[in-house]
Design an enzyme around this catalytic site. Sequence first.
Site: not given
Ligand code: IMP
Length: 435
Positions: A21, A24, A48-49, A231, A308, A338, A340
């Site tokens: 997050d 990117k 997700g973005h 990630q 989520t 970020k 700002d």
């Molecule tokens: P999983 O990837 O769904 O198995 O989640 C494992 C861990 O990675 C959890 O703490 C999620 O919140 C974190 N996580 C997975 N994808 C993202 C992302 O795109 N951004 C931030 N945290 C992520």
Amino acid sequence: MSVKGKNLMSGVVLVGAQWGDEGKGKITDLITPEFDYVVRYQGGNNAGHTVIHGSTQLALHLIPSGIMYPQVTPVIGNGCVIDPAVLLKEMDSLTVAGFSCDRLLISGNAHLIMPWHLALDAASELRLGQNEIGTTKRGIGPAYQDKAARSGIRVQDLDDPHIFRLKVAAALETANALLTRVYDARPFDVDAVSEQYLQYARRITPHIADVSAVLNAGLRTGRRVLFEGAQGTLLDIDHGTYPFVTSSSCTAGGASVGAGVGPTAIDKVLGIAKAYITRVGAGPFPTELSDATGEQLARVGGEVGTTTGRLRRCGWYDAVIIRYAAAVNGLTDLCITKLDVLSAFESIKVCVAYEYLGQQYRSVPSSQTAFHHAMPVYEELEGWGADISGCRCFAELPAAARAYVERLEELAEVPVSVIAVGPDREQTIMRGWRA
Ligand code: IMP
């Protein structure tokens, strides 16, 4: 020929330097026009973005945002796990928005997320209770588990209905036993799942390609490739805060494995870090602010997950983590996003080291216990108290904001070559970035 070919290699990896997050998506979208291919190399729709492209705003989870540029070939590499229902939904929403998905290439070696992976993800988190990882419940972990166990079902299996049904039946023998006997959950039906996935197959198989061969051929002829990490470094299965990590290799080395190109194809590694830090899900977080300052960071920074909708945990910038990210990814450049958001603060703290049992750490301790108990050592910097969202070059930033960036650069020992001062493409300061 080989020497000439080698000189032409032009791969850039863009990677999250924190817990994901970092923003990117915006930077990928910004630099994408410099590339011929944009490749996702790990993860799935846990990422997700939101991409703002002209007047269109779209939430992408799986398809590289390069899809929005007709001259770019978007690619999903072998290191990814794909939920076909999500992929098709994303393709549909892109088509409705006027972006053709015809050019999308998908590696036949990428693994499929099956319905039981989602059920097992949810059941396992429920079983862990207070010790849960806080996954996105998208079935990511169980899909990679099957991959490692050599019982996964791959995208190329969609091409042969007979083989596909056999593989579903074999996988469900174990998955259904687990679901019913261990987790007291409902089993899945072989025929129903097979039929559903073979329906998806009709639209997915035309996109299957030998991604490794395509990219290597492109690199040899001077095409430029952007490897888009999902990630972040501290969520990497090997280098992150295990077990509170995702199940793939989010670090820069993952690009090589997850797309099928040699490490020598990579010329630059751009690390993306927020001017502060956030995390979703459980796990250690030395600079976390569980107070009004943390709430303020979350509010001003709009820290709600794209995938989520969960609130993100917030804290001050952690230079220890960035130094570590610089090392494990081999960062050549850093982008601070970020900036700002920090305009709202009179003074700003930066964590420069950790303390644990009388010992100081300048890099992330290799012991999980030490990291869990690490106390941040802060340096306090002056805030700038002014709106910087209109600044377009480094010299336009207030002196205190420049000093902040320069201090981060000094601590990371990596040049800060891009700075974001707002969500729009234009709200970016290019400070020497060159692909
Ligand atoms: P999983 O990837 O769904 O198995 O989640 C494992 C861990 O990675 C959890 O703490 C999620 O919140 C974190 N996580 C997975 N994808 C993202 C992302 O795109 N951004 C931030 N945290 C992520």
